[in-house]
Design a protein around this motif. Structure first.
Motif, PDB file in Angstrom:
ATOM      1  N   ARG A   7       0.783  -1.128  -0.111  1.00 22.38           N
ATOM      2  CA  ARG A   7       0.128   0.168  -0.019  1.00 22.38           C
ATOM      3  C   ARG A   7       0.773   1.300  -0.022  1.00 22.38           C
ATOM      4  NH1 ARG A   7      -3.941   0.480   4.769  1.00 22.38           N
ATOM      5  NH2 ARG A   7      -4.938  -1.072   3.651  1.00 22.38           N
ATOM      6  N   TYR A   8       1.910   1.035   0.740  1.00 25.72           N
ATOM      7  CA  TYR A   8       2.741   2.544   0.984  1.00 25.72           C
ATOM      8  C   TYR A   8       3.804   2.502   0.033  1.00 25.72           C
ATOM      9  CZ  TYR A   8      -0.624   3.498   4.676  1.00 25.72           C
ATOM     10  OH  TYR A   8      -1.687   3.682   5.543  1.00 25.72           O
ATOM     11  N   ASN A   9       4.192   1.461  -0.691  1.00 25.27           N
ATOM     12  CA  ASN A   9       5.284   1.446  -1.611  1.00 25.27           C
ATOM     13  C   ASN A   9       4.836   1.022  -2.865  1.00 25.27           C
ATOM     14  OD1 ASN A   9       7.268   2.519   0.223  1.00 25.27           O
ATOM     15  ND2 ASN A   9       7.302   0.321   1.027  1.00 25.27           N
ATOM     16  N   PRO A  10       3.975   1.668  -3.618  1.00 25.07           N
ATOM     17  CA  PRO A  10       3.256   1.132  -4.863  1.00 25.07           C
ATOM     18  C   PRO A  10       4.339   1.162  -5.967  1.00 25.07           C
ATOM     19  CG  PRO A  10       2.807   3.477  -4.438  1.00 25.07           C
ATOM     20  CD  PRO A  10       3.242   3.083  -3.261  1.00 25.07           C
ATOM     21  N   GLY A  11       5.645   1.708  -6.066  1.00 27.60           N
ATOM     22  CA  GLY A  11       6.411   1.767  -6.928  1.00 27.60           C
ATOM     23  C   GLY A  11       7.516   0.514  -6.741  1.00 27.60           C
ATOM     24  N   MET A  12       7.223  -0.305  -5.849  1.00 25.65           N
ATOM     25  CA  MET A  12       8.324  -1.414  -5.332  1.00 25.65           C
ATOM     26  C   MET A  12       8.049  -2.379  -6.555  1.00 25.65           C
ATOM     27  SD  MET A  12       8.216  -3.369  -1.993  1.00 25.65           S
ATOM     28  CE  MET A  12       6.950  -4.556  -2.172  1.00 25.65           C
ATOM     29  N   SER A  13       6.915  -2.646  -7.174  1.00 30.53           N
ATOM     30  CA  SER A  13       6.840  -3.762  -8.351  1.00 30.53           C
ATOM     31  C   SER A  13       7.071  -3.326  -9.826  1.00 30.53           C
ATOM     32  CB  SER A  13       5.692  -4.585  -8.054  1.00 30.53           C
ATOM     33  OG  SER A  13       4.650  -3.478  -8.496  1.00 30.53           O
ATOM     34  N   MET A  14       7.330  -2.093  -9.806  1.00 30.38           N
ATOM     35  CA  MET A  14       7.597  -1.516 -11.163  1.00 30.38           C
ATOM     36  C   MET A  14       8.848  -1.394 -11.774  1.00 30.38           C
ATOM     37  SD  MET A  14       5.390   2.239 -10.913  1.00 30.38           S
ATOM     38  CE  MET A  14       4.072   2.425  -9.822  1.00 30.38           C
ATOM     39  N   ASP A  15       8.964  -1.422 -13.014  1.00 33.27           N
ATOM     40  CA  ASP A  15      10.304  -1.430 -13.646  1.00 33.27           C
ATOM     41  C   ASP A  15      10.947   0.093 -13.459  1.00 33.27           C
ATOM     42  OD1 ASP A  15       8.754  -0.288 -15.363  1.00 33.27           O
ATOM     43  OD2 ASP A  15       9.729  -1.150 -17.365  1.00 33.27           O
ATOM     44  N   GLU A  16      12.397   0.238 -13.819  1.00 39.92           N
ATOM     45  CA  GLU A  16      12.932   1.277 -13.438  1.00 39.92           C
ATOM     46  C   GLU A  16      12.171   2.354 -14.366  1.00 39.92           C
ATOM     47  OE1 GLU A  16      15.487   4.099 -11.648  1.00 39.92           O
ATOM     48  OE2 GLU A  16      14.743   2.021 -11.267  1.00 39.92           O
ATOM     49  N   GLU A  17      11.946   2.137 -15.818  1.00 41.77           N
ATOM     50  CA  GLU A  17      11.638   3.173 -16.456  1.00 41.77           C
ATOM     51  C   GLU A  17      10.222   3.833 -16.179  1.00 41.77           C
ATOM     52  OE1 GLU A  17      11.396   2.019 -20.659  1.00 41.77           O
ATOM     53  OE2 GLU A  17      13.363   1.051 -20.308  1.00 41.77           O
ATOM     54  N   GLU A  18       9.275   2.924 -15.583  1.00 43.02           N
ATOM     55  CA  GLU A  18       8.061   3.022 -15.251  1.00 43.02           C
ATOM     56  C   GLU A  18       8.158   4.188 -13.942  1.00 43.02           C
ATOM     57  OE1 GLU A  18       3.569   3.293 -15.600  1.00 43.02           O
ATOM     58  OE2 GLU A  18       5.342   2.698 -17.225  1.00 43.02           O
ATOM     59  N   ARG A  19       8.933   3.674 -13.210  1.00 38.88           N
ATOM     60  CA  ARG A  19       9.119   4.625 -11.804  1.00 38.88           C
ATOM     61  C   ARG A  19       9.682   5.985 -12.183  1.00 38.88           C
ATOM     62  NH1 ARG A  19      12.795   1.773  -8.973  1.00 38.88           N
ATOM     63  NH2 ARG A  19      11.143   0.056  -8.496  1.00 38.88           N
ATOM     64  N   VAL A  20      10.641   6.153 -13.186  1.00 35.12           N
ATOM     65  CA  VAL A  20      11.077   7.435 -13.441  1.00 35.12           C
ATOM     66  C   VAL A  20      10.053   8.193 -14.274  1.00 35.12           C
ATOM     67  CG1 VAL A  20      12.764   8.738 -15.082  1.00 35.12           C
ATOM     68  CG2 VAL A  20      13.449   6.796 -13.866  1.00 35.12           C
ATOM     69  N   ARG A  21       9.325   7.598 -15.147  1.00 34.40           N
ATOM     70  CA  ARG A  21       8.082   8.354 -15.711  1.00 34.40           C
ATOM     71  C   ARG A  21       7.166   8.844 -14.752  1.00 34.40           C
ATOM     72  NH1 ARG A  21       3.135   7.904 -17.573  1.00 34.40           N
ATOM     73  NH2 ARG A  21       2.852   5.753 -16.621  1.00 34.40           N
ATOM     74  N   LEU A  22       6.577   8.063 -13.905  1.00 35.84           N
ATOM     75  CA  LEU A  22       5.753   8.479 -12.944  1.00 35.84           C
ATOM     76  C   LEU A  22       6.242   9.571 -11.828  1.00 35.84           C
ATOM     77  CD1 LEU A  22       4.017   5.113 -11.782  1.00 35.84           C
ATOM     78  CD2 LEU A  22       2.929   6.823 -13.364  1.00 35.84           C
ATOM     79  N   THR A  23       7.686   9.570 -11.423  1.00 35.09           N
ATOM     80  CA  THR A  23       8.061  10.369 -10.754  1.00 35.09           C
ATOM     81  C   THR A  23       8.018  11.729 -11.553  1.00 35.09           C
ATOM     82  OG1 THR A  23       9.493   8.860  -9.698  1.00 35.09           O
ATOM     83  CG2 THR A  23      10.142  11.033  -9.630  1.00 35.09           C
ATOM     84  N   ALA A  24       8.596  11.694 -12.813  1.00 38.32           N
ATOM     85  CA  ALA A  24       8.488  13.026 -13.822  1.00 38.32           C
ATOM     86  C   ALA A  24       7.130  13.775 -13.330  1.00 38.32           C
ATOM     87  CB  ALA A  24       9.116  12.767 -14.918  1.00 38.32           C
ATOM     88  N   ARG A  25       6.071  12.844 -13.970  1.00 33.42           N
ATOM     89  CA  ARG A  25       4.963  13.287 -13.848  1.00 33.42           C
ATOM     90  C   ARG A  25       4.381  13.865 -12.610  1.00 33.42           C
ATOM     91  NH1 ARG A  25       0.244   9.865 -16.457  1.00 33.42           N
ATOM     92  NH2 ARG A  25      -0.614  11.731 -16.155  1.00 33.42           N
ATOM     93  N   ARG A  26       4.802  13.394 -11.579  1.00 37.70           N
ATOM     94  CA  ARG A  26       4.651  13.922 -10.080  1.00 37.70           C
ATOM     95  C   ARG A  26       4.931  15.077 -10.042  1.00 37.70           C
ATOM     96  NH1 ARG A  26       6.635  10.029  -6.799  1.00 37.70           N
ATOM     97  NH2 ARG A  26       5.090   8.834  -7.128  1.00 37.70           N
ATOM     98  N   VAL A  27       5.887  15.632 -10.589  1.00 39.19           N
ATOM     99  CA  VAL A  27       6.642  16.948 -10.389  1.00 39.19           C
ATOM    100  C   VAL A  27       6.142  17.755 -11.517  1.00 39.19           C
ATOM    101  CG1 VAL A  27       8.312  16.508  -9.076  1.00 39.19           C
ATOM    102  CG2 VAL A  27       8.626  16.568 -11.290  1.00 39.19           C
ATOM    103  N   GLY A  28       5.036  17.635 -12.339  1.00 36.83           N
ATOM    104  CA  GLY A  28       4.794  18.146 -13.634  1.00 36.83           C
ATOM    105  C   GLY A  28       5.614  18.012 -14.812  1.00 36.83           C
ATOM    106  N   MET A  29       6.419  17.196 -15.005  1.00 41.57           N
ATOM    107  CA  MET A  29       7.347  17.115 -16.260  1.00 41.57           C
ATOM    108  C   MET A  29       6.435  15.877 -16.979  1.00 41.57           C
ATOM    109  SD  MET A  29      10.975  17.803 -14.712  1.00 41.57           S
ATOM    110  CE  MET A  29      11.778  17.404 -16.185  1.00 41.57           C
ATOM    111  N   GLU A  30       6.577  15.818 -18.223  1.00 38.24           N
ATOM    112  CA  GLU A  30       6.889  14.622 -19.082  1.00 38.24           C
ATOM    113  C   GLU A  30       7.788  14.517 -19.741  1.00 38.24           C
ATOM    114  OE1 GLU A  30       4.104  12.822 -20.003  1.00 38.24           O
ATOM    115  OE2 GLU A  30       2.521  13.722 -18.568  1.00 38.24           O
ATOM    116  N   LEU A  31       8.284  12.905 -19.934  1.00 38.22           N
ATOM    117  CA  LEU A  31       9.473  12.644 -20.368  1.00 38.22           C
ATOM    118  C   LEU A  31       9.119  12.437 -21.997  1.00 38.22           C
ATOM    119  CD1 LEU A  31      10.389   9.479 -18.035  1.00 38.22           C
ATOM    120  CD2 LEU A  31      11.380  11.809 -18.199  1.00 38.22           C
TER     121      LEU A  31
END
Length: 105
Positions: free
Chosen positions: A72-96
């Motif tokens: 529940r509190y670590n949803p990115g744990m099962s994601m691959d590295e690319e997906e994690r980077v993409r979602l982190t960028a979207r979280r701060v308002g950027m699109e890769l």
């Protein structure tokens, strides 16, 4: 005073509920071991065996809750590295940018 058979049966069922679900036709080795332990006559003090069973039950419940909270509190744990980077960028308002590959127009 030795524990009652209904208390032992309740403990057995509670332990089985905490294990991952499997059909009765093919029980796991852990389920088979637990059943063998509960079905044989106790060699030691039965009260001590029941206390050990209750302690194991608490451990199994805690492990299940730990796995639930971790997911529940670590949803990115099962994601691959690319997906994690993409979602982190979207979280701060950027699109890769889209990655360019050979043969793609």
């Amino acid at each position: 005073m030795p524990p009652s058979s209904s208390h032992i049966r309740s403990l057995y069922r509670s332990i089985l509920r905490e294990l991952p679900h499997r059909p009765l036709s093919s029980p796991s080795p852990v389920q088979q071991r637990i059943r063998a332990t509960f079905s044989t006559a106790p060699a030691e003090d039965p009260t001590r065996q029941v206390e050990a069973g209750e302690q194991y039950l608490q451990y199994a419940k805690s492990q299940r809750m730990y796995a639930t909270l971790l997911e529940r509190y670590n949803p990115g744990m099962s994601m691959d590295e690319e997906e994690r980077v993409r979602l982190t960028a979207r979280r701060v308002g950027m699109e890769l940018p889209e990655e360019w590959t050979i043969g793609k127009k």
